[in-house]
Design an enzyme around this catalytic site. Structure first.
Site, mmCIF file in Angstrom:
data_model
loop_
_atom_site.group_PDB
_atom_site.id
_atom_site.type_symbol
_atom_site.label_atom_id
_atom_site.label_comp_id
_atom_site.label_asym_id
_atom_site.label_seq_id
_atom_site.Cartn_x
_atom_site.Cartn_y
_atom_site.Cartn_z
ATOM 1 N N ASP A 123 5.310 -1.648 -2.079
ATOM 2 C CA ASP A 123 6.562 -0.904 -1.963
ATOM 3 C C ASP A 123 7.590 -1.506 -2.925
ATOM 4 O OD1 ASP A 123 5.480 0.613 0.105
ATOM 5 O OD2 ASP A 123 6.166 -0.799 1.632
ATOM 6 N N ASP A 179 11.141 -3.039 -2.938
ATOM 7 C CA ASP A 179 12.199 -3.581 -2.097
ATOM 8 C C ASP A 179 13.466 -3.713 -2.933
ATOM 9 O OD1 ASP A 179 10.518 -3.961 0.197
ATOM 10 O OD2 ASP A 179 9.669 -5.710 -0.805
#
Length: 229
Positions: A150, A152
């Site tokens: 992902d 961040d």
């Protein structure tokens, strides 16, 4: 953190966090103290990239709370370093316009970051930058991001963010992430500590603020300013 070393100082010696670095700053270290029962992967990880992330925890003078990361997602370790061993401090915002080598730029997390760099209107007026594996790789040049990583983000929000602005920001980030097949995990850095953008945008009565003194539920993260958030 999955594990954490015991503090190398008595609890009553803990001081507010040092203003020279903040949570999520990457710290390049010349030496890493060894603590009893540290995971076997720690030394190899530090040799590969002598960096740690500053974490939220009070520490005694001359000591800083840090987090280390290994190759596996489960390899996270909270420990301590000596302030004298810090060589370079890199905050997330210093990485906001950085790019990986072209061969790495096709990874989804880097593609979403590049899209934000090309059009950051949703973040206009905010100081922001990548954290997690994306920020770590950009700072260290050590391959850390994977195809499933992902993105961040840390967004500094010293002033109250209206709900409608938070929702617009969240919707924009989600659209970019969805197009790349990953998630964007954005955190607002507020006077009360770190607050998930998704929680604040949802208009909850109380949200979780991650603070050096521990997580706490707050109604307004901008109502009480802590010097050691």
């Amino acid at each position: 953190m999955q594990m954490c070393a015991a503090p190398p100082f008595a609890a009553d010696r803990a001081l507010p966090c040092d203003a020279r670095w903040r949570a999520h700053d990457l710290l390049r270290l010349r030496h890493l103290p060894r603590f009893e029962d540290e995971p076997a992967w720690v030394r190899e990880a530090f040799e590969r990239a002598p960096y740690a992330v500053a974490r939220r925890a009070p520490a005694a003078g001359g000591v800083v709370a840090i987090g280390l990361r290994g190759l596996a997602r489960s390899q996270r370790y909270g420990t301590w370093a000596n302030v004298a061993d810090i060589e370079v401090v890199t905050p997330p915002e210093a990485l906001s316009q950085c790019s990986p080598p072209s061969a790495r730029g096709t990874l989804p997390a880097f593609r979403v970051l590049a899209a934000l760099q090309r059009d950051a209107r949703v973040l206009t007026g905010f100081v922001w930058g990548p954290t997690g594996s994306t920020g770590f790789e950009l700072a260290t040049q050590v391959p850390t991001v994977t195809a499933s990583s992902d993105l961040d983000l840390l967004i500094r929000a010293p002033e109250r963010l209206p709900y409608n602005a938070a929702r617009q920001m969240l919707d924009h980030l989600h659209a970019l992430a969805q197009g790349a097949g990953i998630r964007v995990d954005a955190q607002l850095e507020t006077p009360a500590g770190g607050v998930a953008l998704a929680e604040w945008a949802a208009g909850k009565t109380r949200v979780m603020a991650r603070h050096a003194k521990g997580p706490q539920l707050v109604a307004n993260p901008w109502a009480t300013a802590h010097g050691d958030a």
